[in-house]
Structures are given as C-alpha cells and as structure tokens.
Write a protein that holds these residues in place. Structure first.
Motif, PDB file in Angstrom:
ATOM      1  N   GLY A  70       0.815  -1.213   0.000  1.00 18.60           N
ATOM      2  CA  GLY A  70       0.000   0.000   0.000  1.00 18.60           C
ATOM      3  C   GLY A  70       0.842   1.254   0.000  1.00 18.60           C
ATOM      4  N   ARG A  71       1.942   1.250   0.746  1.00 18.11           N
ATOM      5  CA  ARG A  71       2.828   2.414   0.747  1.00 18.11           C
ATOM      6  C   ARG A  71       3.416   2.646  -0.640  1.00 18.11           C
ATOM      7  N   CYS A  72       3.822   1.559  -1.285  1.00 20.57           N
ATOM      8  CA  CYS A  72       4.411   1.700  -2.621  1.00 20.57           C
ATOM      9  C   CYS A  72       3.398   2.227  -3.625  1.00 20.57           C
ATOM     10  N   LEU A  73       2.161   1.757  -3.552  1.00 17.84           N
ATOM     11  CA  LEU A  73       1.148   2.146  -4.521  1.00 17.84           C
ATOM     12  C   LEU A  73       0.665   3.584  -4.299  1.00 17.84           C
ATOM     13  N   THR A  74       0.590   4.021  -3.043  1.00 17.50           N
ATOM     14  CA  THR A  74       0.125   5.377  -2.756  1.00 17.50           C
ATOM     15  C   THR A  74       1.275   6.381  -2.738  1.00 17.50           C
ATOM     16  N   GLY A  75       2.501   5.892  -2.552  1.00 24.48           N
ATOM     17  CA  GLY A  75       3.649   6.790  -2.429  1.00 24.48           C
ATOM     18  C   GLY A  75       3.654   7.564  -1.129  1.00 24.48           C
ATOM     19  N   GLN A  76       2.981   7.040  -0.107  1.00 22.37           N
ATOM     20  CA  GLN A  76       2.901   7.774   1.163  1.00 22.37           C
ATOM     21  C   GLN A  76       3.439   6.930   2.312  1.00 22.37           C
ATOM     22  N   ASN A  77       4.554   7.362   2.890  1.00 28.46           N
ATOM     23  CA  ASN A  77       5.020   6.810   4.154  1.00 28.46           C
ATOM     24  C   ASN A  77       4.903   7.892   5.225  1.00 28.46           C
ATOM     25  N   GLY A  78       5.483   7.679   6.381  1.00 26.87           N
ATOM     26  CA  GLY A  78       5.350   8.642   7.460  1.00 26.87           C
ATOM     27  C   GLY A  78       5.912  10.009   7.116  1.00 26.87           C
ATOM     28  N   ALA A  79       7.082  10.032   6.486  1.00 23.85           N
ATOM     29  CA  ALA A  79       7.709  11.302   6.135  1.00 23.85           C
ATOM     30  C   ALA A  79       6.855  12.080   5.146  1.00 23.85           C
ATOM     31  N   ASP A  80       6.326  11.395   4.135  1.00 21.06           N
ATOM     32  CA  ASP A  80       5.497  12.078   3.138  1.00 21.06           C
ATOM     33  C   ASP A  80       4.250  12.680   3.771  1.00 21.06           C
ATOM     34  N   TRP A  81       3.615  11.906   4.669  1.00 16.13           N
ATOM     35  CA  TRP A  81       2.407  12.427   5.312  1.00 16.13           C
ATOM     36  C   TRP A  81       2.741  13.646   6.164  1.00 16.13           C
ATOM     37  N   GLN A  82       3.827  13.597   6.917  1.00 17.72           N
ATOM     38  CA  GLN A  82       4.198  14.735   7.765  1.00 17.72           C
ATOM     39  C   GLN A  82       4.432  15.995   6.930  1.00 17.72           C
ATOM     40  N   VAL A  83       5.213  15.857   5.868  1.00 13.96           N
ATOM     41  CA  VAL A  83       5.546  17.018   5.048  1.00 13.96           C
ATOM     42  C   VAL A  83       4.298  17.577   4.368  1.00 13.96           C
ATOM     43  N   ALA A  84       3.480  16.698   3.791  1.00 18.65           N
ATOM     44  CA  ALA A  84       2.272  17.167   3.103  1.00 18.65           C
ATOM     45  C   ALA A  84       1.327  17.866   4.073  1.00 18.65           C
ATOM     46  N   THR A  85       1.225  17.331   5.301  1.00 17.13           N
ATOM     47  CA  THR A  85       0.337  17.940   6.298  1.00 17.13           C
ATOM     48  C   THR A  85       0.828  19.330   6.701  1.00 17.13           C
ATOM     49  N   VAL A  86       2.114  19.438   6.981  1.00 18.62           N
ATOM     50  CA  VAL A  86       2.671  20.734   7.399  1.00 18.62           C
ATOM     51  C   VAL A  86       2.537  21.763   6.271  1.00 18.62           C
ATOM     52  N   ARG A  87       2.818  21.353   5.046  1.00 20.21           N
ATOM     53  CA  ARG A  87       2.705  22.297   3.932  1.00 20.21           C
ATOM     54  C   ARG A  87       1.264  22.773   3.758  1.00 20.21           C
TER      55      ARG A  87
END
Length: 494
Positions: free
Chosen positions: A440-457
């Motif tokens: 699921g992480r590979c297909l969505t391209g979202q791990n913990g770091a990606d979620w944190q950065v996208a949320t803060v931005r």
C-alpha cells in the motif's frame, strides 16, 4: 550499551588495561567461533522501540522518570533525553500466527502506557524525530539521570576537542546549520531496532543481506523529515545521528578516519571481521573494566562474558550491529538492525519487521546472493539515497539499474519477503496483511515522512507559522498513531 557504568572519567592506566582486555576478549571470541561454542535452537526475533513524551501542547515533556514510575512496567526504560523512553519486546518467533499475538500485545502495552502517562498530563508519540523539539528543549536539565549517558557525552566531546557541528541540507533546500556543546541532538533520534539470532557460520550472510536491505528499508519507512523546525531529509535521523555522535574533528574527517556511526566499507566473511575492526580502528569511549579473565573462563568450560568487547561494541554505532550476548548461561549471536525510525503505528512497525525478516531470509538462501552482484559502495549509496529521498529515492539493483524505490520493492523485494516469511512458517493470512501494508505504501507513495511534510505544507498554506503547523501535525499524528491504521491510509487535513 545497556551495561551500567560506574565512572565518568578514566585514568591512562585504565585505558591501557581496557585496550588489552578488549584484545584478549577478541582472542577468546575467535576461539569460541572455532570450537562452535554457541547454542542455537530456533531463530528468535526481538524488538526495541524508542518513544517520545509530549505535553498537552505536543511539545517535549522532560520527566521520563515520573512517567516510567507511573507506567510501572519493566519493559519500559529510560533513554538519553528526559523526553525519551524505550519499549523492549521479549524475544519470540515469527512462525504461525505469532505476529497477530505480538501486534495485540504491543497495542495493549502501548495503550496502557499511554493511559498511565495521561494521568500525569503526558502523552506518548512513536516517531523518528519529534518535530516539536527546539533549541529551547535543551536549555535546561535535558539528560536522563544515568551515569552512562553523562560518561558517553563527556567522552564524545573530549574525543572531538570541540563542539559538535551540524550541517544538514534537505532536498527542498532548507538547511540546518548550528553547533552543539553536548549529545543533545542525538537524543532527538528515536528508532526501532530489530534483532535476529543467527548461527555463527551464517552471520556474515545475514549481515551482508541486511546491508543490502538498508536502503530499501529507509525508502519505505522514512518518518523523520523535521528537526529544529527545518524540513530536511525524509529520514533526517540518519544524518543527524551520524553528525551528532561524530568523535572526529574536521582534520580526522579529511584524513578518512572512520566515523563512530558507521555503515561499513566492505562485505564480510565472518562476524569476527566486525569485532576485529572495532578493535583495530575505534578508540575506547568508556574503558570500564570487568574482573573476569575471559581466557580462564573459556578454559574452565564457563561462558566468557567478554564484557570489555561487548561494551566497546556498544559504543560503535553500525546501522547493522553484531551482538554477542548470553542468556541463561548460553552464548548466542544476533544481527541488530538499527536502520528504521520509530512509528508511525504498531501495524506499520510490524509490517516493516515482516518485510525485513522475510526479504532477509530469502536473500540469505539465494543460490546467487545479491551482494555477490553488487558493490558495497552501491549498497552504501542506496542507504544514503533512501534516507535523503525516502520513497522517492532512486535505488540501484542488479539487473534493473537505477529504479524507483517503490518499483524495486513491488517487483523484486516483496516477492522475496513473501517467500522468506513462507519459509519462516508464517501463516498466509498474517503474511498477506503485513506485506499488504508495504504494498500500500508503494502504490500510494505515502510513508510517514510524506504524510508529515504534506500535512505541514497544507497547514502552512492556510497561514500557520512553521512551529504552529508542526504542533498541529504532531497532534493529528498522535491520533492516527493510536488508531493503528497504516500510514498510507492517513488523510491530510481538510
């Protein structure tokens, strides 16, 4: 490094005697390897998870002694900073449906620890670097009350002869540049350690395979994009720990002296190679002496503690560390995988573990192992790329060349992990659920770091300051963490 330390300073005589004892321990260890003095029943796994304590505003809470007293569970222990604690998971096996029971036990234990912490106004966050750590966090009494931590702090600063220099630039262009007069920055790094007991003659293959896997592990599991308010690497913890624990002044760096935090520089043929490197290349940090004569213990048929060798090994921070340990009088060997950050959830943690253990087993039993087709330098470059770029990393793989990390995992490593877990005897339902999280992480391209950065931005896009956005993000992270839904399913703020 779990051993208690009695002194903070040491004499020249102590240092010389310690050096001699480390060499003697190494000689005895070689004799033990030659005589097969190690027991092995079935492969056991173990896990350590480092946690952060926060207050109601999700800022670091520096009272781990009070929180640990409230938790009242020996599985939870202190860590370097007073806003850190560590959760130690009892050794076990992966076979059958054991991972299901492990997940249930971990969640119950963490939930109970959180409940008791909350009675003091504290909360537990499982994350690679707590994003709300600031310079002010370390202005007061930040270090846990333990002689070992103070001794290590003093030893690192003494070896350097100057303050610790941090200089990290992330892919976005944000840069952290500052000096530190203590090990404080290191304490921000909270990780998950995976242990695997192995037979002596199989150690080298397991360590080499773990080194190959380190880059993909980081790409998949990155969860530390912020430190001191800056957006840095996807897994900033890797570079931050490397710089924060570096005992070399710039002149020794320029000479190519090995750093204390060390990926390595070659494939190995035996576990002895690593302990020998420790003795040859790394000065003692904590020259604490033990009364035992390891040679006499070996000749008498007792299991030598090899105390000096073990303590010395604990001050050299390989990302895959060799472990000699004794349980119930029986010596054994382990690979300690120190690559991954803590979090984001228990199910993500176990998915990361299942991927590692499964792919590792398949690689070790491959007729033509991948490290025989890949240079060590390439494995090291994959490691750095995975840490810096996370799931967006480009990784090299034999037969594929430069490949997006998610594609490499889906095409090559997930099938290996399924194969390895099948060999472990893991139930198909358990295997599919945990490795499905990785898919699921590979297909969505979202791990913990990606979620944190996208949320803060997104929060900053609404006009929030960086610090307010970080606190809001950590609050949402904590809710999702306790919900135990895998990170690739987490939604961004509306």
């Amino acid at each position: 490094m779990g051993r208690d330390i009695e002194a903070v300073t040491y004499t020249r005589e102590q240092r010389q005697r310690y050096r001699d004892k480390v060499k003697l321990c190494l000689d005895v260890f070689e004799q033990m390897l030659a005589t097969s003095s190690f027991g092995f029943d079935e492969p056991k796994i173990g896990m350590e998870i480092e946690l952060n304590l926060v207050d109601s505003d999700y800022r670091p809470r520096l009272d781990n002694d009070e929180v640990l007293a409230a938790i009242a569970n020996p599985e939870y222990q202190t860590e370097l900073a007073r806003f850190n604690i560590e959760f130690n998971v009892a050794p076990g096996t992966l076979s059958g449906g054991n991972a299901v029971a492990l997940e249930r036990n971990l969640r119950e234990s963490l939930n109970e620890a959180e409940r008791r912490s909350a009675q003091l106004g504290a909360h537990i966050v499982m994350i690679g670097i707590l994003p709300t750590v600031t310079q002010e966090t370390y202005d007061g009494d930040w270090m846990s009350a333990n002689v070992r931590y103070q001794a290590l702090n003093d030893a690192v600063l003494s070896a350097r002869g100057e303050d610790i220099h941090l200089d990290i630039t992330g892919p976005s262009g944000e840069r952290l540049l500052r000096y530190a007069d203590s090990l404080a920055p290191e304490s921000a790094c909270t990780s998950m350690q995976l242990h695997l007991q192995v037979r002596p003659h199989e150690f080298a293959a397991h360590w080499n395979a773990a080194q190959v896997l380190a880059g993909p592990q980081l790409a998949l599991g990155a969860n530390s994009p912020y430190f001191m308010g800056r957006e840095l690497w996807a897994e900033t913890r890797i570079e931050l720990f490397t710089q924060a624990a570096d005992t070399r002044p710039i002149e020794l760096k320029n000479q190519g002296v090995r750093p204390r935090v060390f990926f390595g520089d070659r494939w190995i043929n035996s576990i002895f190679d690593l302990f020998e490197e420790n003795t040859l290349y790394f000065p003692a940090m904590l020259p604490e002496l033990d009364e035992e004569d390891p040679q006499a213990a070996f000749y008498s048929g007792r299991t030598p503690k090899l105390a000096e060798m073990r303590l010395h090994n604990g001050t050299i921070y390989r990302w895959n560390r060799p472990i000699y340990d004794i349980v119930d009088g029986q010596p054994h060997l382990r690979v300690e995988n120190r690559v991954l950050p803590a979090g984001p959830t228990i199910v993500d943690t176990l998915a990361n573990a299942a991927f590692y253990y499964g792919a590792l087993r398949a690689m070790v039993h491959d007729d033509r192992p991948v490290w025989s087709r890949m240079s060590f330098r390439t494995a090291s470059q994959n490691f750095t790329s995975g840490a810096r770029n996370g799931i967006d990393a480009q990784l090299f793989w034999p037969g594929l060349g430069e490949t997006p990390a998610s594609e490499l995992v889906l095409r090559e490593l997930l099938p290996m992990a399924h194969e390895g877990l099948t060999d472990w005897g893991v139930d198909a339902e358990v295997r599919n659920r945990l490795l499905g999280v990785i898919e699921g992480r590979c297909l969505t391209g979202q791990n913990g770091a990606d979620w944190q950065v996208a949320t803060v931005r997104r929060l900053e896009g609404r006009g929030m300051s960086r610090q307010d956005a970080l606190r809001e993000m950590v609050a949402a992270y904590a809710v999702n963490m306790h919900g135990n839904e895998p990170v690739h399913t987490w939604e961004l703020p509306k």
